[in-house]
Design a protein around this motif. Structure first.
Motif, PDB file in Angstrom:
ATOM      1  N   UNK A  50       0.715  -1.194  -0.019  1.00 47.25           N
ATOM      2  CA  UNK A  50       0.145   0.130  -0.128  1.00 47.25           C
ATOM      3  C   UNK A  50       0.932   1.278   0.214  1.00 47.25           C
ATOM      4  N   UNK A  51       0.886   2.028  -1.165  1.00 47.88           N
ATOM      5  CA  UNK A  51       1.759   3.031  -1.298  1.00 47.88           C
ATOM      6  C   UNK A  51       0.745   4.362  -0.888  1.00 47.88           C
ATOM      7  N   UNK A  52       1.373   5.346  -0.144  1.00 45.99           N
ATOM      8  CA  UNK A  52       0.478   6.510   0.213  1.00 45.99           C
ATOM      9  C   UNK A  52      -0.439   6.974  -0.933  1.00 45.99           C
ATOM     10  N   UNK A  53      -1.783   7.015  -0.664  1.00 41.18           N
ATOM     11  CA  UNK A  53      -2.728   7.563  -1.690  1.00 41.18           C
ATOM     12  C   UNK A  53      -2.951   6.805  -2.877  1.00 41.18           C
ATOM     13  N   UNK A  54      -2.405   5.535  -2.921  1.00 51.87           N
ATOM     14  CA  UNK A  54      -2.641   4.532  -3.957  1.00 51.87           C
ATOM     15  C   UNK A  54      -3.483   3.333  -3.531  1.00 51.87           C
ATOM     16  N   UNK A  55      -4.258   2.634  -4.352  1.00 52.34           N
ATOM     17  CA  UNK A  55      -4.718   1.484  -3.839  1.00 52.34           C
ATOM     18  C   UNK A  55      -3.923   0.379  -3.736  1.00 52.34           C
ATOM     19  N   UNK A  56      -4.234  -0.705  -2.650  1.00 58.45           N
ATOM     20  CA  UNK A  56      -3.110  -1.667  -2.410  1.00 58.45           C
ATOM     21  C   UNK A  56      -3.020  -2.506  -3.749  1.00 58.45           C
ATOM     22  N   UNK A  57      -1.770  -3.136  -3.657  1.00 58.16           N
ATOM     23  CA  UNK A  57      -1.320  -3.754  -5.150  1.00 58.16           C
ATOM     24  C   UNK A  57      -0.640  -5.002  -4.614  1.00 58.16           C
TER      25      UNK A  57
ATOM     26  N   UNK B 119       3.322   0.835   3.086  1.00 57.16           N
ATOM     27  CA  UNK B 119       3.354  -0.381   3.922  1.00 57.16           C
ATOM     28  C   UNK B 119       3.003  -1.630   3.463  1.00 57.16           C
ATOM     29  N   UNK B 120       3.941  -2.543   3.547  1.00 61.20           N
ATOM     30  CA  UNK B 120       4.064  -3.970   3.084  1.00 61.20           C
ATOM     31  C   UNK B 120       3.217  -4.984   3.770  1.00 61.20           C
ATOM     32  N   UNK B 121       2.456  -5.742   3.563  1.00 65.31           N
ATOM     33  CA  UNK B 121       1.887  -6.798   4.347  1.00 65.31           C
ATOM     34  C   UNK B 121       2.243  -8.301   3.959  1.00 65.31           C
ATOM     35  N   UNK B 122       2.899  -8.743   4.547  1.00 62.53           N
ATOM     36  CA  UNK B 122       3.629 -10.104   4.249  1.00 62.53           C
ATOM     37  C   UNK B 122       2.668 -11.229   4.549  1.00 62.53           C
ATOM     38  N   UNK B 123       1.582 -10.969   5.417  1.00 60.78           N
ATOM     39  CA  UNK B 123       0.632 -12.031   6.009  1.00 60.78           C
ATOM     40  C   UNK B 123       1.151 -12.214   7.591  1.00 60.78           C
TER      41      UNK B 123
END
Lengths: 410, 272
Positions: free
Chosen positions: A374-381, A396-400
């Protein structure tokens, strides 16, 4: 690292740093000690002009009062910043590159350069010779600098007990040497204000040595390794049993190949060194600069751990690092993953190179469950495995398994 | 560094064809080395022995486990200097004398407080890990065919019969200097490590290596079995194997990891 193909530079002692490699000559003021250490690694590793410039500017340019960077290649490229003047001798006369102007720096590319000289501080005789290494210098000259007046004070190098390699060219340049720039102001307070005014002596005598000067320092010669043997026509450079043609009485020769055709070691030879080896296993991605003088980002993990991105960081449940050199050991960050949603080697974050220089770059290393960014101001990719993405501060990186990594400014 | 209990075994054999065993190995926990010398006539065997001696000296002197890569790289550089020096002495009498050697090294190091395997490789000797029934070649050969495989020009199968398969691109003893590749593995990633010369990996296929490592429990027997298999396959080269087990390593795959993967596949429509 010393190879006889390098070109020697004549130095006098002083407070500036000279970082000398086969492809670049770099001069930095005495207060830039911190940069010098990192840059030497680059230069010694055979880095070219662009790579060294990258490394030089990685620490920011505002604080960098002055420098001289000369790339020795097909042409000679010189960058000069601050009140420093570099004089380059060419067949058509001398060219002066001065950092005094309005610009960020002076940038010149010249062909057929036979030598060059720069005087940073007045003073001592240029009685030292160095091919590759770091030295404290007050002036420096290379190649056929005899006509260039900055090297006026060149005296014959000390005798061959000196640890450095002995250049033949220094001898040639001696007779023409004419001390001019003897600005008798010993110990200038600011090294960034070197002695400026000096004029090139008119008659430059280009010596043929200059032609062999630049490119020869390239470390990769493409020649097969020979194990230090004299380059005679040995047919089996490392063969177990050199194939020796033994003349028989009747005049015929017999090839003495004793080992079986399939014998392994008997055939093992050392080929040309692999120059274009892509080290880390992410195809199509530019390598991180080997030395980053300061972190490009800080990672705040949900576990509370804080990691600076000043090298490659590998994150996972039990991460492994593959194929690195002793000088660029990646940092392995282990995160707990009770549900096993995180792969053992999940992703890596490294200082960006090229267009991404100065920012951190994340790559999912083919993790089983993937990574969400999730980059600021952008949808999650979802990160695509093996595709590098530049991180904006705040990303923010989500690894699980509840593990997240937040990118912040260093 | 937390002490780790290691069980290990080593075996070497000159083979059926060669007269001199130019392989050398070192088993001095926590340091393990296999070196495959090249160049006959007091050449390859001396070169590989120098590497082993230098690492033995490193163990004797002790090393800072937090700076493992540095120590290993320094030790290799010292061995390199000795081999080059020895070569110069020999060439004074035999102008065509050459020697070189490969090296694979495994040492335990401390990485940010955790004990890990630091592995180093120069040349075409190999480091494999055997984990959870799977064999995985960790080191990447410094060879012409490996580069062709990397570039996608040939397949691994074609590499095995390629005419240039014996040409290596990095080795100790070359005047160009040495640049080992390093690898850092958590202990849990390798229940069993195998260091071997190409007298093993070039004689028997990976599937056979895996079968032996799987079937033979004791590392000493496993090393013996590997060398014997290489001899049975023809023994055309010196064969050396060092097998290392980390004792007490429990595989940490949770009981439901397979089920999780399956359920994720359901949710996402494909295995991510």
């Amino acid at each position: 690292m010393s190879e006889s193909t390098g070109h020697p530079r004549q130095l006098s002692t002083g407070s500036w740093y000279a970082v000398l490699g086969h492809r670049v000559t770099l001069l930095l003021p005495g207060e830039e000690r911190a940069r010098v250490a990192g840059l030497w690694e680059l230069v010694d590793g055979g880095a070219d002009f662009d790579e060294v410039l990258d490394g030089l500017l990685a620490g920011g340019i505002r604080a960098l009062g002055g420098f001289v960077l000369v790339g020795h290649g097909e042409g000679t490229r010189a960058l000069v910043r601050g009140g420093v003047t570099l004089t380059l001798a060419t067949a058509d006369g001398d060219a002066v590159v001065s950092g005094d102007g309005e610009g960020m720096w002076a940038d010149r590319t010249l062909h057929g350069v036979t030598g060059g000289a720069v005087v940073l501080e007045g003073g001592g005789p240029a009685d030292q010779v160095l091919v590759s290494g770091i030295a404290r210098v007050g002036s420096l000259s290379f190649g056929d600098s005899a006509g260039v007046d900055g090297a006026g004070a060149v005296t014959p190098p000390a005798d061959s007990h000196a640890p450095q390699e002995e250049p033949d060219r220094a001898e040639e340049s001696r007779p023409v040497a004419e001390p001019v720039a003897q600005a008798p102001e010993p110990e200038q307070a600011e090294p960034s204000e070197p002695v400026a005014p000096y004029e090139p002596v008119a008659d430059v005598v280009p010596i043929e040595a200059a032609t062999s000067e630049p490119t020869t320092g390239a470390p990769e010669t493409g020649e097969p390794l020979t194990f230090g043997a004299p380059t005679d026509e040995d047919p089996t450079p490392t063969g177990e049993q050199p194939a020796i043609a033994e003349p028989l009485a009747d005049g015929h020769a017999v090839l003495d190949v004793h080992d079986g055709r399939d014998d392994h070691d008997g055939h093992t030879t050392v080929g040309p060194p692999a120059d274009s080896f892509v080290r880390p296993g992410i195809p199509g991605q530019e390598l991180a600069p080997p030395v980053v003088s300061r972190p490009v980002a800080k990672l705040v993990l949900s576990t509370g751990e804080v990691v600076e991105v000043d090298r490659t960081i590998v994150v996972g449940r039990a991460p492994e690092a593959r194929r690195f050199a002793s000088s660029d050991q990646p940092r392995l960050v282990t995160v707990a993953s009770p549900q096993h949603e995180i792969s053992s080697t999940h992703l890596e974050i490294r200082p960006g190179a090229g267009a991404d220089h100065g920012s951190a770059v994340v790559t999912d290393l083919g993790s089983t469950n993937g990574t969400v960014l999730v980059q600021p101001g952008l949808p999650p990719e979802d990160l695509q495995a093996g595709i590098a993405v530049s991180l904006i501060p705040g990303a923010i990186l989500d690894l699980g398994d509840g593990v997240t990594i937040q990118t912040t400014n260093p | 560094m937390k002490p780790v209990d290691l069980h290990h075994g080593a075996a070497t054999d000159v083979g059926h064809v060669r007269t001199v065993n130019e392989d050398s190995f070192l088993v001095a926990p926590p340091v393990f080395v296999v070196a495959d010398g090249m160049g006959g006539h007091a050449g390859g065997d001396v070169a590989s022995r120098i590497v082993v001696e230098e690492f033995a000296r490193l163990v004797e002197r002790g090393y800072d486990p937090r700076r493992g890569a540095e120590h290993v790289s320094d030790t290799i550089a010292r061995a390199q200097a000795r081999i080059v020096e020895y070569g110069e002495g020999q060439r004074a009498e035999h102008p065509r004398w050459h020697a070189g050697t490969t090296a694979v090294v495994a040492v335990l190091v401390d990485d940010a407080g955790t004990t890990k395997w630091l592995l180093a490789n120069l040349g075409d000797s190999r480091i494999y890990r055997f984990d959870d029934g799977r064999l995985d070649q960790v080191s990447v050969d410094h060879s012409v065919v490996q580069e062709l495989v990397d570039a996608g020009s040939i397949t691994a199968e074609e590499a095995a019969v390629h005419p240039e398969r014996h040409v290596i691109t990095r080795a100790l003893g070359s005047p160009e200097g040495v640049r080992p590749d390093f690898f850092l593995l958590p202990l849990s990633a390798a229940e069993r490590l195998l260091l071997c010369s190409d007298g093993i990996s070039g004689m028997i296929p990976d599937s056979e290596i895996a079968a032996i490592l799987d079937a033979v429990h004791d590392p000493r027997d496993a090393a013996d079995a590997l060398v014997r298999a290489a001899l049975d396959a023809g023994g055309r080269d010196n064969a050396t194997a060092v097998v290392i087990d980390v004792v007490g390593l429990v595989h940490d795959d949770s009981y439901d990891s397979e089920r999780q993967l399956a359920s994720l596949e359901d949710k996402l429509g494909a295995r991510p």
